[in-house]
Write a protein that holds these residues in place. Structure first.
Motif, PDB file in Angstrom:
ATOM      1  N   ILE A  87       0.846  -1.193   0.000  1.00 36.64           N
ATOM      2  CA  ILE A  87       0.000   0.000   0.000  1.00 36.64           C
ATOM      3  C   ILE A  87       0.878   1.239   0.000  1.00 36.64           C
ATOM      4  CG2 ILE A  87      -1.806   1.247   1.240  1.00 36.64           C
ATOM      5  CD1 ILE A  87      -2.152  -1.742   2.601  1.00 36.64           C
ATOM      6  N   GLU A  88       0.711   2.059  -1.016  1.00 34.02           N
ATOM      7  CA  GLU A  88       1.392   3.346  -1.112  1.00 34.02           C
ATOM      8  C   GLU A  88       0.354   4.431  -0.831  1.00 34.02           C
ATOM      9  OE1 GLU A  88       4.540   5.961  -1.712  1.00 34.02           O
ATOM     10  OE2 GLU A  88       4.602   3.785  -1.494  1.00 34.02           O
ATOM     11  N   VAL A  89       0.719   5.422  -0.039  1.00 36.60           N
ATOM     12  CA  VAL A  89      -0.211   6.476   0.374  1.00 36.60           C
ATOM     13  C   VAL A  89       0.214   7.797  -0.247  1.00 36.60           C
ATOM     14  CG1 VAL A  89      -1.116   7.711   2.372  1.00 36.60           C
ATOM     15  CG2 VAL A  89      -0.665   5.268   2.536  1.00 36.60           C
ATOM     16  N   LYS A  90      -0.739   8.486  -0.859  1.00 33.50           N
ATOM     17  CA  LYS A  90      -0.485   9.788  -1.492  1.00 33.50           C
ATOM     18  C   LYS A  90      -1.609  10.749  -1.130  1.00 33.50           C
ATOM     19  CE  LYS A  90       3.120   8.526  -3.789  1.00 33.50           C
ATOM     20  NZ  LYS A  90       4.403   8.986  -3.330  1.00 33.50           N
ATOM     21  N   LEU A  91      -1.291  12.033  -1.157  1.00 35.88           N
ATOM     22  CA  LEU A  91      -2.328  13.032  -0.895  1.00 35.88           C
ATOM     23  C   LEU A  91      -3.273  13.196  -2.078  1.00 35.88           C
ATOM     24  CD1 LEU A  91      -0.601  15.935   1.059  1.00 35.88           C
ATOM     25  CD2 LEU A  91      -2.274  14.284   1.887  1.00 35.88           C
ATOM     26  N   SER A  92      -2.728  13.140  -3.286  1.00 35.21           N
ATOM     27  CA  SER A  92      -3.556  13.376  -4.467  1.00 35.21           C
ATOM     28  C   SER A  92      -3.604  12.133  -5.346  1.00 35.21           C
ATOM     29  CB  SER A  92      -3.014  14.559  -5.268  1.00 35.21           C
ATOM     30  OG  SER A  92      -1.753  14.240  -5.804  1.00 35.21           O
ATOM     31  N   ASP A  93      -4.484  12.156  -6.311  1.00 34.96           N
ATOM     32  CA  ASP A  93      -4.625  11.016  -7.209  1.00 34.96           C
ATOM     33  C   ASP A  93      -3.698  11.158  -8.419  1.00 34.96           C
ATOM     34  OD1 ASP A  93      -5.975  13.069  -8.424  1.00 34.96           O
ATOM     35  OD2 ASP A  93      -7.837  11.964  -8.714  1.00 34.96           O
ATOM     36  N   GLN A  94      -2.460  11.478  -8.115  1.00 34.89           N
ATOM     37  CA  GLN A  94      -1.437  11.677  -9.144  1.00 34.89           C
ATOM     38  C   GLN A  94      -1.119  10.367  -9.847  1.00 34.89           C
ATOM     39  OE1 GLN A  94       1.641  13.246  -6.740  1.00 34.89           O
ATOM     40  NE2 GLN A  94       2.066  11.353  -5.692  1.00 34.89           N
ATOM     41  N   ASP A  95      -0.177  10.418 -10.761  1.00 33.50           N
ATOM     42  CA  ASP A  95       0.218   9.235 -11.512  1.00 33.50           C
ATOM     43  C   ASP A  95       0.690   8.119 -10.593  1.00 33.50           C
ATOM     44  OD1 ASP A  95      -0.366  10.521 -13.868  1.00 33.50           O
ATOM     45  OD2 ASP A  95       1.678  11.236 -14.165  1.00 33.50           O
ATOM     46  N   LEU A  96       0.601   6.940 -11.106  1.00 32.19           N
ATOM     47  CA  LEU A  96       0.989   5.745 -10.371  1.00 32.19           C
ATOM     48  C   LEU A  96       2.462   5.790  -9.983  1.00 32.19           C
ATOM     49  CD1 LEU A  96      -0.058   2.997  -9.430  1.00 32.19           C
ATOM     50  CD2 LEU A  96       0.639   2.096 -11.630  1.00 32.19           C
ATOM     51  N   GLN A 114      -2.563   2.019  -4.462  1.00 35.32           N
ATOM     52  CA  GLN A 114      -2.117   3.386  -4.221  1.00 35.32           C
ATOM     53  C   GLN A 114      -3.351   4.139  -3.749  1.00 35.32           C
ATOM     54  OE1 GLN A 114       0.869   5.287  -6.657  1.00 35.32           O
ATOM     55  NE2 GLN A 114      -0.483   7.051  -6.893  1.00 35.32           N
ATOM     56  N   VAL A 115      -3.335   4.500  -2.478  1.00 40.03           N
ATOM     57  CA  VAL A 115      -4.485   5.103  -1.813  1.00 40.03           C
ATOM     58  C   VAL A 115      -4.261   6.607  -1.710  1.00 40.03           C
ATOM     59  CG1 VAL A 115      -5.810   5.112   0.329  1.00 40.03           C
ATOM     60  CG2 VAL A 115      -4.833   2.978  -0.514  1.00 40.03           C
ATOM     61  N   HIS A 116      -5.272   7.382  -2.097  1.00 39.03           N
ATOM     62  CA  HIS A 116      -5.115   8.842  -2.049  1.00 39.03           C
ATOM     63  C   HIS A 116      -6.234   9.500  -1.259  1.00 39.03           C
ATOM     64  CE1 HIS A 116      -8.167   9.261  -5.235  1.00 39.03           C
ATOM     65  NE2 HIS A 116      -7.546   8.254  -5.836  1.00 39.03           N
ATOM     66  N   LEU A 117      -5.918  10.675  -0.736  1.00 41.75           N
ATOM     67  CA  LEU A 117      -6.866  11.449   0.060  1.00 41.75           C
ATOM     68  C   LEU A 117      -7.705  12.365  -0.817  1.00 41.75           C
ATOM     69  CD1 LEU A 117      -7.937  12.440   2.813  1.00 41.75           C
ATOM     70  CD2 LEU A 117      -6.052  14.080   2.852  1.00 41.75           C
ATOM     71  N   ASN A 118      -7.060  13.135  -1.678  1.00 42.51           N
ATOM     72  CA  ASN A 118      -7.746  14.117  -2.518  1.00 42.51           C
ATOM     73  C   ASN A 118      -7.825  13.605  -3.950  1.00 42.51           C
ATOM     74  OD1 ASN A 118      -7.842  16.026  -0.360  1.00 42.51           O
ATOM     75  ND2 ASN A 118      -5.690  16.437  -0.736  1.00 42.51           N
ATOM     76  N   GLY A 119      -8.974  13.712  -4.517  1.00 52.57           N
ATOM     77  CA  GLY A 119      -9.163  13.283  -5.891  1.00 52.57           C
ATOM     78  C   GLY A 119     -10.229  12.205  -5.968  1.00 52.57           C
ATOM     79  N   LYS A 120     -10.612  11.892  -7.192  1.00 53.46           N
ATOM     80  CA  LYS A 120     -11.699  10.946  -7.399  1.00 53.46           C
ATOM     81  C   LYS A 120     -11.312   9.751  -8.252  1.00 53.46           C
ATOM     82  CE  LYS A 120     -15.058  14.530  -6.802  1.00 53.46           C
ATOM     83  NZ  LYS A 120     -16.293  15.143  -7.184  1.00 53.46           N
ATOM     84  N   LYS A 121     -10.056   9.704  -8.699  1.00 51.24           N
ATOM     85  CA  LYS A 121      -9.655   8.603  -9.572  1.00 51.24           C
ATOM     86  C   LYS A 121      -9.776   7.271  -8.844  1.00 51.24           C
ATOM     87  CE  LYS A 121      -6.396  11.114 -12.471  1.00 51.24           C
ATOM     88  NZ  LYS A 121      -4.989  11.239 -12.872  1.00 51.24           N
ATOM     89  N   ASP A 122     -10.360   6.315  -9.557  1.00 56.98           N
ATOM     90  CA  ASP A 122     -10.493   4.953  -9.049  1.00 56.98           C
ATOM     91  C   ASP A 122     -10.369   4.031 -10.251  1.00 56.98           C
ATOM     92  OD1 ASP A 122     -11.172   2.512  -7.975  1.00 56.98           O
ATOM     93  OD2 ASP A 122     -12.954   3.244  -6.935  1.00 56.98           O
ATOM     94  N   TYR A 123      -9.233   3.390 -10.385  1.00 55.58           N
ATOM     95  CA  TYR A 123      -8.991   2.534 -11.548  1.00 55.58           C
ATOM     96  C   TYR A 123      -7.945   1.483 -11.213  1.00 55.58           C
ATOM     97  CZ  TYR A 123      -4.706   5.256 -12.295  1.00 55.58           C
ATOM     98  OH  TYR A 123      -3.479   5.859 -12.140  1.00 55.58           O
ATOM     99  N   GLN A 124      -7.848   0.503 -12.080  1.00 59.38           N
ATOM    100  CA  GLN A 124      -6.798  -0.498 -11.975  1.00 59.38           C
ATOM    101  C   GLN A 124      -5.863  -0.289 -13.152  1.00 59.38           C
ATOM    102  OE1 GLN A 124      -7.795  -4.020 -10.303  1.00 59.38           O
ATOM    103  NE2 GLN A 124      -6.051  -5.189 -11.007  1.00 59.38           N
ATOM    104  N   SER A 125      -4.575  -0.140 -12.860  1.00 60.21           N
ATOM    105  CA  SER A 125      -3.591   0.104 -13.903  1.00 60.21           C
ATOM    106  C   SER A 125      -3.393  -1.155 -14.744  1.00 60.21           C
ATOM    107  CB  SER A 125      -2.262   0.543 -13.295  1.00 60.21           C
ATOM    108  OG  SER A 125      -1.661  -0.551 -12.645  1.00 60.21           O
ATOM    109  N   SER A 126      -2.710  -0.997 -15.852  1.00 58.96           N
ATOM    110  CA  SER A 126      -2.461  -2.126 -16.749  1.00 58.96           C
ATOM    111  C   SER A 126      -1.609  -3.209 -16.088  1.00 58.96           C
ATOM    112  CB  SER A 126      -1.789  -1.634 -18.028  1.00 58.96           C
ATOM    113  OG  SER A 126      -0.560  -1.005 -17.716  1.00 58.96           O
TER     114      SER A 126
END
Length: 144
Positions: A87-96, A114-126
């Motif tokens: 689990i990687e923690v980030k403030l924003s939904d920046q790039d992987l 990769q869990v983020h606080l701000n942003g709405k991105k929710d996806y599974q990378s390739s």
């Protein structure tokens, strides 16, 4: 009051073994927003491990992973010293974060987030890393 988490030292990686990370049970003690969010996630992951240990008899442990080559992932949940979650923690939904790819090659059976606080991105990378907001992560994966 505080708690420490130790580094994950799997047999496939050259980890830093003596370092430990310190987190507060009261995460509001932390002023910096990024560290505060990381502390909040650490506390919830620790509670999840305790819950699984006590109620389901699973031997889960919370770690972080820091390599001698400075590759680091914020949290690793292990069962019997085998990683289940990175689990990687980030403030924003920046790039992987590319550090997750490094561990994915070593431990392909684990789940990666990769869990983020701000942003709405929710996806599974390739490559199979799930990027999602913290509230979704806790609702879907870390339920106590």
């Amino acid at each position: 009051m505080a708690f420490r988490i130790s580094p994950f030292s799997g047999n496939k990686i050259r980890s830093v073994k003596k370092e430990q990370k310190l987190y507060f049970y009261n995460w509001t003690y932390v002023d910096d927003l990024a560290f505060r969010f990381e502390n909040l996630i650490a506390l919830h992951l620790l509670k999840f491990c305790y819950w699984e240990n006590d109620s389901n008899g699973r031997n889960l442990n919370l770690h972080f992973s820091k390599q001698k080559n400075s590759v680091e992932v914020d949290f690793v949940i292990c069962e019997k010293n085998e990683p289940l979650y990175f689990i990687e923690v980030k403030l924003s939904d920046q790039d992987l974060n590319p550090r997750l790819d490094y561990f994915k090659k070593l431990y392909p059976l684990a789940q990666y987030f990769q869990v983020h606080l701000n942003g709405k991105k929710d996806y599974q990378s390739s490559n199979g890393v799930r990027v999602l907001p913290a509230h979704v992560f806790f609702n879907e994966y870390i339920r106590i």
